[in-house]
Every structure is written in structure tokens, then in C-alpha cells.
Design an enzyme around this catalytic site. Structure first.
Site: not given
Ligand code: BES
Ligand code: ZN
Length: 460
Positions: A89, A120, A154-155, A181, A214, A316, A329, A429
């Protein structure tokens, strides 16, 4: 163990591999959009058929979400087994107008293949398939047993893969898992990733008046949900960029001196990074350097915000509602659910009474640190050196892979190999995502080498 015959075959066949990868990249398997459900399935079926075509016993498994593909070739009961994980995906491709070519019409330009998912993760996962294919073609067999697990969620946080792993834990037993990945440290320095950040992703909605109003007739008495929302968002962080939510840092494991030393020794080029980002300076957490801040410290970001009028000209209006998506994160030992809870409590307490706030947790991922000193990890390091011609460095990554901790917990796998084959500037992304053909080729070489390294590295 010279692999000259295998490497020659890779060179001869590379154009065909690229043509095949283009087919997979042309399927818009965006897992977060329900209107792409059929495309996600089509990509899964493509993977299934490709696995069968290269000589694996493959199966498509329906789940409550998108399908999981497994593909096995286990002909050597007394030899090690490598589990390979990837995802078919992809993330949404918007804004499409920022792409130089359409995101699902893969194009090759200047040594890169451009498309959503190129790096990715379709390109990286496909690299593993081609390595299996070429070793089978050159040698008539694989030196070890392999089991592939490719998912389509995964995404969106892998919501159904945990249950799948649990159900199939016996069939998926292995001596190591390779995760197709991640990325190299830079375009010239390959890497093994031993740490990933976790994630807590939430959505806020603020409801003000019953309907849009308004702003002249009702301004001065009606609360504005956009104002309420941005005030809340503003109070998530302190002026120095640290996160203001009480309890947010409580579980954070401090960085150890040896690790900070090791990170300082990496060939990190901050000026190059600034130039890539188009920024005059970086916003780094006080007391930490940029590399620590982007990989080993927790963060909070607003991913999107909406509400009211943003069309051409002026209207408005006091909007009835506003919303935002916020992600955090995480690092060991923060727990996504606990962080979602402290976040929710904090914003609920702060929210003024005239508006209604709803907070929804969308998905999460556990932070992970993996062992660096296992023989399988050393085998992976040698394989990368064979494939890329340069020894890898060991790094932590800022991104998340939601299922990784479950490989440990459910399958008892300690040896988690993350040989990132992409690059930090592949545009994952983002618009114009790409995968370097050189990385594709060196990646296939590395994975082929890993299969042979694995044959001897773990005595059973
Ligand atoms: N490929 C990434 C994870 C990644 C990014 C690993 C950079 C190492 C370095 C993975 O596909 C991803 O984007 N994961 C998401 C997970 C989330 C949607 C739960 C992420 O990190 O945003
Ligand atoms: Zn990703």
C-alpha cells in the site's frame, strides 16, 4: 562465496525488472482511501501472482481490511529461515499538481524511477522478489528457506496484521526477519537501522455554533471554533519547541553516552540537509543536535488543519466547525495509548466551554530498538557491503513501522534486519517520490548476498 554469476544476471535483466516494477507502481493502492479499496486489492493480487511466477508458494489472505500476501519457499528443513516483510500500500499522492509526471504513471528519468510508492515501499519490497528470482535462476535453488509477508495496511497503522501474525505465528516462525523498508544514511552511505520512532496520531474536531454565521450579525457573541482550535494547538508546544503536555516526557529513556558518541561519529551533513529542505536553519530540541532530534527524541506536529473559508476573495463568516490532525513521534519507552491519553486530557482541560471538542485517536505505532550485535545483523552488514561496495553505518530512523514490535512479541524474533535500500531524499510521502536505479540494483545484489550469508550465520 563469489556471486559473479548472480550479479551478471542482475545486470542483464535490470531493464526487465524496471518494466515489471512499473506495472506494480501503476496501481494506485492508497490504503487510507475507501474509494481505492479495489486498487489496493489489485496490487495485492499483482504481488500474489508475481510471487507465484518466480516459484514461491503464494497465498492471498482476506482480512477485515486489505489482504495480506504470504509466499513461502522452504525446501531445506535443516537450514535457517528468513522472513521478509514489506507493504504494497502507499500514501496519498496529493498534491498531484506538484508532481512533474503523474504519480501512478511511473517514469524513468536521470537514473531514477518516479512514482508514488517507488521507494516506500513497492520498489524496496520488489527488490527482495527480484533477488529471490535471480538466485533461483542462477543456482536453481535458494540457499535458505524464505517466507514472505506483504501487507496492504502499513500506511494506516497495520490495524489487522497483529491478529494475522497471532493466528499464523507457527507458520511464520523464522531465524530472522528482513524488513524491506527504510533508507540509507545518505546517497553514498548505506545503513542498517536499529531504531524506529513510534507514533500517536489524533484528530481534533471543534464544534462552535450550530451553523455557519454572518460574522457581522453574530461577531462578538458567537465563539469561533477556529480560534479555539488554534489556541489549543498553540499550547501543545513551549516557545523553545519542547512539548507542553504534562507527562509527555515521563517515560522517555535518556540517550546513553555511547549512543550520542556513535551518532556524533556519523557523516552527518547539516548544511546539505538545510539546502535539501530549503531552510535557513533547523529547529532542534534544546540540548540535542539535529540528528538526535530527528531520530531519537520525541516530537509533535500538526499535519493538517481545516475550517471556515479559504476560497478566492473574502467571505465574512464565523464557521461552525474546525479541525486538525496531530501526530506525535515517540521514543522508547513511551506508549502510544498513554500518550494519546495525556494528550486528550490536556486539550480537553484547556478547551473553552463555549465550544465542543472531540478527540479521536486514529492510529499508533510502538517505538522500537533492535539488537545490533547478533550474527544475523553482522550477516546483513556484510551483505550490504557486498551489494553496495561500502560498509553500512548503524542508525536510528525517525519514521515508524507499526508492526515491528509484534515481530518480537508474537514471533519471538530478536534478529530484525532493516537494511534501508532507499535514500533520505527519495521523497517518501511527498511529491516526486523516486527510487534510484542504482539502489534498486545494489539492493538486489545485497539481498542475494544476504541469502548466502544467512546460510552460515545462524547455527541451529
Ligand atoms: N517507510 C516508512 C517508515 C520509515 C520511514 C522507516 C523512514 C524508516 C525511515 C513507512 O512506510 C511509514 O511511512 N510508516 C508510517 C507509519 C504510520 C502511518 C503508522 C509513518 O512513519 O508515518
Ligand atoms: Zn510510508
Amino acid at each position: 562465496m563469489p556471486l559473479t554469476d548472480v550479479f551478471q544476471k542482475i545486470d542483464t535483466n535490470l531493464d526487465r525488472y524496471v518494466r515489471e516494477l512499473k506495472e506494480l507502481l501503476a496501481i494506485p493502492s492508497v490504503s487510507t482511501y475507501s474509494h481505492h479499496r479495489g486498487d489496493v486489492r489489485r496490487a495485492g493480487e499483482w504481488v500474489l501472482n508475481h510471487c507465484k511466477r518466480i516459484g514461491l508458494e503464494a497465498q492471498l489472505h482476506d482480512t477485515a481490511g486489505h489482504p495480506v500476501i504470504t509466499a513461502f519457499r522452504c525446501h531445506h528443513p535443516s537450514r535457517p529461515t528468513l522472513l521478509i516483510y514489506g507493504h504494497y500500500d502507499v500514501q496519498p499522492a496529493e498534491p498531484e499538481e506538484d508532481w512533474n509526471a503523474l504519480p501512478f504513471q511511473p517514469t524513468v528519468r536521470d537514473g531514477f524511477i518516479y512514482a508514488r510508492g517507488a521507494s516506500d515501499d513497492k520498489g524496496q519490497f520488489f527488490t527482495y522478489l527480484k533477488a529471490l528470482e535471480v538466485v533461483l535462476a542462477a543456482r536453481g535453488d535458494l540457499p535458505i528457506n524464505v517466507k514472505l509477508l506483504v501487507e496492504g495496511e502499513e500506511e494506516i497503522g497495520s490495524p489487522h496484521l497483529g491478529a494475522f501474525l497471532n493466528k499464523h505465528r507457527e507458520q511464520l516462525k523464522a531465524d530472522a526477519i528482513a524488513i524491506s523498508d527504510g533508507s540509507q544514511f545518505s546517497d553514498t552511505v548505506p545503513a542498517i537501522t536499529y531504531g524506529l520512532r513510534g507514533l500517536a496520531y489524533l484528530e481534533l474536531s471543534v464544534q462552535g455554533p450550530r451553523t455557519d454565521l454572518h460574522s457581522g450579525s453574530f461577531g462578538g457573541i458567537a465563539p469561533n471554533p477556529i480560534h479555539a482550535l488554534v489556541n489549543l494547538l498553540d499550547r501543545l508546544k513551549n516557545p523553545d519547541g519542547t512539548i507542553a503536555i504534562p507527562g509527555f516526557y515521563d517515560a522517555v529513556a535518556p540517550l546513553e553516552p555511547w549512543e550520542r558518541e556513535a551518532m556524533k561519529a556519523l557523516p552527518f551533513d547539516e548544511d546539505k540537509l538545510k539546502a535539501y529542505l530549503g531552510l535557513p536553519s533547523l529547529c532542534v530540541e534544546p540540548g540535542y543536535n539535529a540528528l538526535e532530534s530527528k531520530t531519537a527524541r520525541p516530537t509533535l506536529d500538526v499535519n493538517g488543519i481545516w475550517g471556515g473559508f479559504s476560497g478566492e476573495g473574502a467571505k465574512t463568516v464565523i464557521p461552525a466547525k474546525a479541525g486538525a490532525k496531530v501526530s506525535m513521534r515517540l521514543v522508547p519507552h513511551q506508549k502510544p495509548q498513554e500518550i494519546a491519553e495525556v494528550f486528550t486530557r490536556y486539550v480537553k482541560d484547556l478547551c473553552p466551554k463555549e465550544v465542543r471538542l472531540e478527540v479521536k485517536a486514529l492510529h499508533g505505532a510502538e517505538p522500537v530498538l533492535m539488537s545490533r550485535d547478533l550474527p544475523q545483523v553482522q550477516a546483513a552488514a556484510r551483505a550490504i557491503e557486498t551489494g553496495f561496495g561500502v560498509a553500512p553505518v548503524f542508525i536510528r530512523e525517525g519514521g515508524s513501522i507499526p508492526i515491528v514490535n509484534l515481530f518480537k512479541e508474537l514471533l519471538g524474533l530478536e534478529a530484525i534486519l532493516l537494511m534501508g535500500l532507499g535514500r533520505p531524499d527519495d521523497g517518501a510521502h511527498a511529491p516526486n517520490e523516486r527510487f534510484a536505479l542504482r539502489d534498486f540494483k545494489n539492493g538486489i545484489r545485497s539481498v542475494a548476498a544476504l541469502l548466502f550469508e544467512m546460510e552460515t550465520c545462524c547455527v541451529r
